[in-house]
Design an enzyme around this catalytic site. Structure first.
Site, PDB file in Angstrom:
ATOM      1  N   CYS A  85      42.018  62.980  11.240  1.00 26.24           N
ATOM      2  CA  CYS A  85      41.639  64.344  11.615  1.00 26.24           C
ATOM      3  C   CYS A  85      41.330  65.199  10.392  1.00 26.24           C
ATOM      4  O   CYS A  85      40.869  66.338  10.531  1.00 26.24           O
ATOM      5  CB  CYS A  85      42.743  64.998  12.443  1.00 26.24           C
ATOM      6  SG  CYS A  85      43.096  64.099  13.953  1.00 26.24           S
TER       7      CYS A  85
ATOM      8  N   SER B  98      46.393  71.082  21.315  1.00 21.24           N
ATOM      9  CA  SER B  98      44.960  71.371  21.245  1.00 21.24           C
ATOM     10  C   SER B  98      44.210  70.401  22.147  1.00 21.24           C
ATOM     11  O   SER B  98      44.618  69.267  22.317  1.00 21.24           O
ATOM     12  CB  SER B  98      44.476  71.227  19.806  1.00 21.24           C
ATOM     13  OG  SER B  98      44.770  69.937  19.314  1.00 21.24           O
TER      14      SER B  98
ATOM     15  N   ILE C  14      41.088  67.922  23.031  1.00 22.51           N
ATOM     16  CA  ILE C  14      40.025  67.183  22.350  1.00 22.51           C
ATOM     17  C   ILE C  14      38.690  67.709  22.880  1.00 22.51           C
ATOM     18  O   ILE C  14      38.660  68.629  23.702  1.00 22.51           O
ATOM     19  CB  ILE C  14      40.165  65.666  22.580  1.00 22.51           C
ATOM     20  CG1 ILE C  14      40.055  65.335  24.072  1.00 22.51           C
ATOM     21  CG2 ILE C  14      41.489  65.188  22.021  1.00 22.51           C
ATOM     22  CD1 ILE C  14      39.935  63.873  24.363  1.00 22.51           C
TER      23      ILE C  14
ATOM     24  N   LYS D 168      43.772  74.786  18.647  1.00 25.15           N
ATOM     25  CA  LYS D 168      44.423  75.002  19.938  1.00 25.15           C
ATOM     26  C   LYS D 168      43.456  75.407  21.047  1.00 25.15           C
ATOM     27  O   LYS D 168      43.603  74.957  22.191  1.00 25.15           O
ATOM     28  CB  LYS D 168      45.509  76.081  19.799  1.00 25.15           C
ATOM     29  CG  LYS D 168      46.141  76.522  21.106  1.00 25.15           C
ATOM     30  CD  LYS D 168      46.928  75.398  21.730  1.00 25.15           C
ATOM     31  CE  LYS D 168      47.159  75.562  23.222  1.00 25.15           C
ATOM     32  NZ  LYS D 168      46.024  75.062  24.006  1.00 25.15           N
TER      33      LYS D 168
ATOM     34  N   HIS E 122      39.458  70.610  19.422  1.00 27.13           N
ATOM     35  CA  HIS E 122      39.718  69.711  18.292  1.00 27.13           C
ATOM     36  C   HIS E 122      38.912  68.415  18.451  1.00 27.13           C
ATOM     37  O   HIS E 122      39.460  67.377  18.821  1.00 27.13           O
ATOM     38  CB  HIS E 122      41.236  69.440  18.233  1.00 27.13           C
ATOM     39  CG  HIS E 122      41.684  68.632  17.065  1.00 27.13           C
ATOM     40  ND1 HIS E 122      40.967  68.512  15.883  1.00 27.13           N
ATOM     41  CD2 HIS E 122      42.812  67.887  16.879  1.00 27.13           C
ATOM     42  CE1 HIS E 122      41.637  67.728  15.050  1.00 27.13           C
ATOM     43  NE2 HIS E 122      42.747  67.334  15.627  1.00 27.13           N
TER      44      HIS E 122
END
Lengths: 386, 386
Positions: free
Chosen positions: B84, B208, B210, B330, B334
């Site tokens: 990430c 968060s 995806i 969040k 993400h």
């Protein structure tokens, strides 16, 4: 950009390392490279790998993982990927980081572990270097795509399959003398002609073997590390990087490596020299056709005349331009994400005069060329003894 | 190292883009960033992506692929991966390339396509950011590993779950005003408390989402591109990169982000300033606990006092240190390999004064922090209007 030197190298023999993990292989290469450089720590670790995510090792963030494994926890680390051109790309990233003054000491490590994967999974993994939507989706393996190029090349220039034999014979002869090589047996013209067909016209002895392996080099500013006199310095004199379409059918001339021409010209310009001054060349002979195409695109052979350089013996260790001096991809082996780092390390070994029975005469300037995909990403580096 | 400026940015809304391919998303971000910069071409394209190899897109060598798709065939291109933290790592590679003088114009593009993958495959893909042998092999998902950290943190410092609510409430409130955000609805304290449990103590509203997304920025030497007066310049004032062990159990203090401390110190030192001079902070709030830990490790909150910054309102757009001003991980979403580039682009938008309803007052110096794994690879960048 300040001048950058290679201080040391570490190589793991290319084999089926069933008993060792990917991280362990990378760690071994790092340890050897640090020892060879007389260092204990570097500022940055740049790792190259192609398949760990795609074929079952299921480990990403390998930069941090390997740094920690090697006792280098805390330093900057990341992975570079450009299919089979990953190693050359990582080397160039390290070169830029040190050349810029951003870091003083960078370690570039390439690693691949392929033997734990099943054959079909490996074939599918390697096909991720092709265009997923417009090539791989139709079913061709990566060998098949290279076979299309070779067939077209034979059609355009009239070469027979046997004309490519010298590339494989030279590679195997050189690998037979290299303790880090995977296929350490010489082959004959007859064996080459009779080898099992993989994808017409590419047979088994046109093809490089996959394998497990890791290679590492340490980069430092040339001015700060003048060596202790124990070996000649190796300077990175030129670097080039270029791309082409991934899909072969998108290229105007599928038998011409545009990105090789472009990246080698960049490297020649930076080094202030031309192909006639290159003493030896570690090229990307994943398939014998690629050796011919590289020789042409980099300005050695005339267009369509690559095979002549094999037939005339120019590529032999005693020839005009020795190639694959440690066996090349063809016989040293092709642990895909690591290959580009092996090539650079092999050039450095020649320039240090430490290539043992593989030593070529007059090794003053060497070139390495690493290819991702069937010509999509090409990195060219020129190293010189300095 | 010469000073580097961000000339322009391009963002694709984070959503489920069922009708668009990964390459198409990246291409859109590149097109927008080039338009925003008033450029048609760059010298180098650095792509960040985490999961394309692991979860079914089956396309490697995405650097060359995206360059070609965008009409940039031929330029240098490669991919950077650090889980990430890929986006931040790629941004730093671009910064070094331009800062070194190696290239004049670099385009950094982060892209991820996650919605076409099944839930279990996504969970397995995200777990490749954990230690494959010593964490993932035992079965914990990536959420579970963060839950271990949050539980331990609550145990050590006595915070209740409700004390973390302000992080999620602030992120959702900001995302509601951001057209590029995935979750554009405000949430209440009650909703936060009652949200479905994912992995105790982490519930749905600590987590968060995806998503599919792509973000791009164009980097250039500040001296050569002074702008046309249409917007303030954005200068990269500081950059830091550090690593830690990937496995949480290998860290001396699992509730302290050592690599965040280290990389932020590097960035502060390079920028010649301290945390008290940072006007706003795009941090890596993949889970609410990570927001607290970042605030502490970067020198804002006292150790163990991260949640206080939420409870006191310091993190609000009008507070002492606005965070997640566009919704953060969040609520902006993400898309893992793209996130680090979204963060940098959002900081630039604030500094340009182009953040619209998300604009924070006194946006002169902003910081972005991108995390790979549960703290293994951390990149910190400080940008200033110049």
């Amino acid at each position: 950009m300040r001048e950058v030197a290679i201080l040391g190298a570490g190589l793991v023999p290319v084999e089926e390392h069933w008993e060792r993990s990917l991280v362990d292989l990378a760690g071994e290469a790092v340890r050897l490279a640090l020892e060879d450089s007389g260092l204990e720590r570097v500022d940055s670790l740049i790792l190259s790998n192609m398949l760990a995510a795609a074929t079952g090792v299921a480990q990403l963030n390998l930069g941090a993982q390997v740094a920690d494994w090697c006792g280098l926890r805390g330093i900057e680390a990341f992975k570079v990927e450009a299919a089979c051109g990953s190693g050359g790309s990582a080397f160039r990233a390290g070169l830029i980081a040190v050349g810029s003054g951003h870091v003083d000491l960078a370690l570039v490590v390439g690693v691949e572990k392929m033997s734990q994967t099943t054959g079909p999974a490996t074939t599918a993994g390697l096909a991720t270097a092709a265009d997923a939507d417009y090539e791989a989706a139709h079913g061709p393996s990566f060998v098949a795509l290279n076979a299309l190029i070779m067939r077209r090349y034979q059609h355009e220039y009239g070469w027979q399959h046997a004309d490519f034999a010298p590339f494989s014979i030279n590679a195997h002869a050189n690998a037979a003398r290299n303790p880090f090589a995977r296929l350490r047996h010489p082959i004959t013209e007859k064996e080459y002609a009779r080898a099992r067909m993989i994808c017409d016209p590419i047979n088994l002895l046109d093809s490089s073997p996959i394998g497990d392996g890791a290679a590492a080099v340490v980069l430092a500013p040339a001015s700060q590390f003048r060596g202790e006199g124990r070996r000649p310095r190796v300077i990175v004199a030129g670097s080039g990087a270029a791309t082409d379409s991934i899909a072969i059918h998108d290229r105007r001339q599928p038998t011409w490596l545009t990105a090789a021409e472009r990246s080698s010209r960049q490297a020649y310009a930076q080094a202030g020299l031309g192909p006639e001054q290159i003493d030896f060349f570690e090229l990307h002979d994943a398939f014998s056709i690629m050796a011919a195409l590289s020789l042409e695109a980099c300005g050695f052979a005339e267009r369509g005349q690559g095979p002549r350089w094999g037939l005339e013996g120019f590529i032999l260790p005693t020839g005009r331009l020795p190639i694959s001096t440690h066996g090349g991809l063809k016989a040293r082996g092709h642990p895909v994400g690591a290959t580009g780092v092996y090539q650079v390390a092999e050039v450095a070994r020649q320039l240090w005069g430490e290539a043992g029975p593989n030593q070529v005469p007059r090794a003053g300037i060497g070139m390495a060329q690493n290819i991702g995909g069937s010509g999509a990403t090409i990195l060219t580096h020129i190293l010189r003894a300095g």
